[in-house]
Design an enzyme around this catalytic site. Structure first.
Site, PDB file in Angstrom:
ATOM      1  N   GLU A   1       0.822  -1.208   0.000  1.00 51.33           N
ATOM      2  CA  GLU A   1       0.000   0.000   0.000  1.00 51.33           C
ATOM      3  C   GLU A   1       0.860   1.263   0.000  1.00 51.33           C
ATOM      4  O   GLU A   1       0.552   2.236  -0.669  1.00 51.33           O
ATOM      5  CB  GLU A   1      -0.947   0.011   1.205  1.00 51.33           C
ATOM      6  CG  GLU A   1      -2.080  -0.994   1.109  1.00 51.33           C
ATOM      7  CD  GLU A   1      -2.977  -0.742  -0.099  1.00 51.33           C
ATOM      8  OE1 GLU A   1      -3.233   0.427  -0.428  1.00 51.33           O
ATOM      9  OE2 GLU A   1      -3.382  -1.727  -0.734  1.00 51.33           O
TER      10      GLU A   1
ATOM     11  N   CYS B   1     -12.268   2.878 -14.968  1.00 53.68           N
ATOM     12  CA  CYS B   1     -12.571   4.309 -14.883  1.00 53.68           C
ATOM     13  C   CYS B   1     -11.256   5.080 -14.836  1.00 53.68           C
ATOM     14  O   CYS B   1     -10.934   5.741 -13.861  1.00 53.68           O
ATOM     15  CB  CYS B   1     -13.416   4.583 -13.637  1.00 53.68           C
ATOM     16  SG  CYS B   1     -14.144   6.232 -13.659  1.00 53.68           S
TER      17      CYS B   1
ATOM     18  N   CYS C   1     -16.824   2.863 -19.914  1.00 54.08           N
ATOM     19  CA  CYS C   1     -18.113   2.729 -19.214  1.00 54.08           C
ATOM     20  C   CYS C   1     -18.818   1.423 -19.599  1.00 54.08           C
ATOM     21  O   CYS C   1     -19.587   0.883 -18.799  1.00 54.08           O
ATOM     22  CB  CYS C   1     -18.992   3.932 -19.507  1.00 54.08           C
ATOM     23  SG  CYS C   1     -18.196   5.491 -19.049  1.00 54.08           S
TER      24      CYS C   1
ATOM     25  N   CYS D   1     -18.151  -1.157 -17.059  1.00 54.15           N
ATOM     26  CA  CYS D   1     -18.165  -0.687 -15.671  1.00 54.15           C
ATOM     27  C   CYS D   1     -19.421  -1.156 -14.923  1.00 54.15           C
ATOM     28  O   CYS D   1     -20.535  -0.973 -15.410  1.00 54.15           O
ATOM     29  CB  CYS D   1     -18.089   0.834 -15.644  1.00 54.15           C
ATOM     30  SG  CYS D   1     -18.114   1.497 -13.976  1.00 54.15           S
TER      31      CYS D   1
ATOM     32  N   CYS E   1     -24.337   5.766 -13.004  1.00 55.73           N
ATOM     33  CA  CYS E   1     -23.226   6.719 -12.872  1.00 55.73           C
ATOM     34  C   CYS E   1     -23.667   8.079 -13.418  1.00 55.73           C
ATOM     35  O   CYS E   1     -24.040   8.202 -14.594  1.00 55.73           O
ATOM     36  CB  CYS E   1     -22.003   6.219 -13.642  1.00 55.73           C
ATOM     37  SG  CYS E   1     -20.701   7.458 -13.768  1.00 55.73           S
TER      38      CYS E   1
HETATM   39  S1  SF4 Z   1     -19.674   4.520 -15.781  1.00 58.35           S
HETATM   40 FE1  SF4 Z   1     -18.938   6.178 -14.481  1.00 58.35          FE
HETATM   41  S2  SF4 Z   1     -17.690   5.184 -12.942  1.00 58.35           S
HETATM   42 FE2  SF4 Z   1     -17.963   3.742 -14.617  1.00 58.35          FE
HETATM   43  S3  SF4 Z   1     -16.197   4.031 -16.004  1.00 58.35           S
HETATM   44 FE3  SF4 Z   1     -17.850   5.337 -16.738  1.00 58.35          FE
HETATM   45  S4  SF4 Z   1     -17.464   7.305 -15.744  1.00 58.35           S
HETATM   46 FE4  SF4 Z   1     -16.312   5.785 -14.582  1.00 58.35          FE
END
Ligand code: SF4
Length: 355
Positions: A39, A198, A205, A208, A214
């Site tokens: 970390e 992201c 997205c 994601c 989002c």
């Molecule tokens: S949906 Fe939102 S959180 Fe996901 S990659 Fe796209 S911008 Fe980032």
């Protein structure tokens, strides 16, 4: 399976189990020493860069006592090249605190972890989650970006007001999560989302788990958020460095414990050429004038250092070194934790004598 009706925390944890990273060398352990080391190394440094340092470090210092008891120079040498040397100094101070106050066992409580040198609240929460399954939110640089987009938080992400809002969101996500949330997967998932999906320039997205709700995606503002940091002109500083060579040895000086490259061996550094010439006259009387080599820039987070190297060969035997100085054989330079630009400079000049 991830469902869009799951809360965000559950979706992140399930996505991590399915698609996140599982083979980093610090994964698959619950040893807080290894987790803590990774970390700290990962702060401001990408995983691919950290891996060889992490492995070398563990080979040299396999447990917290070995690190606490090691000579400071050996720690600096193992760290050299990773940058942000305050981390290395704090690393050993932290190991010594764990040895002296906690009997070589890292505390399990995130608050107690956060009191150790070099461990902030986010790092403490990550260590406690990975090592002990603690239920605490994290907020490292990647997670700030993800949350700023997911909640469409505007403003300079480094400002304390925005950081406070992001912490509030991080706490709320966890408060809404089910009690059986896998904290290791959730914590790793937030890191993996920021590193793999992201990302700063190319948020993907379509992959994601947060895409359905989002706010940045729904508003088409993924590339606007987080807001750009307020730009400050990066100041420039000059540093003259002396490469004084005598009988196959180079004069090195230990830097003060705080400030840039604190505690590392480096070339003697001066602010003006008058100071440098005066030092040459004192250290190598009769050796003549030093020769200027090509100057180059080294970037720090907050300023740019213009390094102007000067070189001088002296005849005869070296003068006795002052405290904090050492005449180091050229062949042994790579055994010391030299600052990266100094190491590169000397490697360039003495390649033939180095591996
Ligand atoms: S949906 Fe939102 S959180 Fe996901 S990659 Fe796209 S911008 Fe980032």
């Amino acid at each position: 399976m991830t469902s869009e009706t799951d809360g965000a925390a559950r979706r992140i944890a399930r996505w991590q189990q399915r698609a996140g990273r599982h083979h980093l060398p610090w994964q698959g352990t619950r040893d807080p020493y290894r987790i803590w080391l990774s970390e700290i190394m990962l702060q401001q440094t990408q995983a691919a860069t950290v891996i060889p340092y992490y492995e070398r470090f563990l080979a040299a210092f396999p447990d917290v006592r070995a690190l606490a008891d090691a000579p400071a120079d050996a720690v600096m040498h193992a760290w050299a090249g990773l940058g942000y040397y305050a981390r290395a100094r704090n690393l050993q101070r932290c190991a010594q605190t764990v040895r002296d106050r906690h009997g070589c066992r890292f505390p399990e409580d995130p608050e107690a972890l956060a009191e150790l040198p070099g461990i902030g609240p986010s790092t403490a929460a990550a260590i406690a989650a990975f090592a002990f399954g603690a239920r605490r939110p994290i907020l490292d640089g990647n997670v700030r970006r993800v949350l700023a987009r997911y909640f469409a938080v505007e403003g300079d992400p480094a400002s304390s007001a925005v950081v406070r809002r992001l912490w509030d969101h991080a706490h709320a996500l966890l408060a809404d999560a089910p009690p059986d949330l896998d904290m290791r997967a959730y914590t790793q998932g937030q890191m993996d989302l920021g590193a793999m999906v992201c990302t700063r320039r190319k948020p993907d997205c379509a992959r994601c788990p947060l895409a359905a709700d989002c706010q940045a995606r729904l508003q088409g503002r993924q590339h606007e958020l987080p807001s750009p940091r307020a730009r400050r002109a990066r100041p420039e500083r000059d540093g003259l460095m002396l490469i004084l060579e005598c009988a196959g040895r180079i004069l090195l000086r230990k830097r003060p414990p705080t400030g840039i490259w604190g505690g590392l061996w480096s070339l003697p550094q001066f602010e003006t050429s008058a100071e440098l010439r005066a030092a040459c006259a004192a250290l190598a009387p009769g050796a003549g004038a030093p020769v200027a080599l090509a100057a180059f820039d080294h970037e720090f987070t907050h300023f740019r250092l213009r390094i102007a190297p000067w070189r001088l060969h002296c005849r005869g035997e070296p003068t006795p070194p002052a405290p904090g100085e050492a005449w180091t054989p050229v062949a042994e330079l790579d055994r010391l934790g030299l600052p990266a630009p100094v190491a590169r400079l000397l490697v360039g000049l003495y390649t033939a004598t180095r591996p």
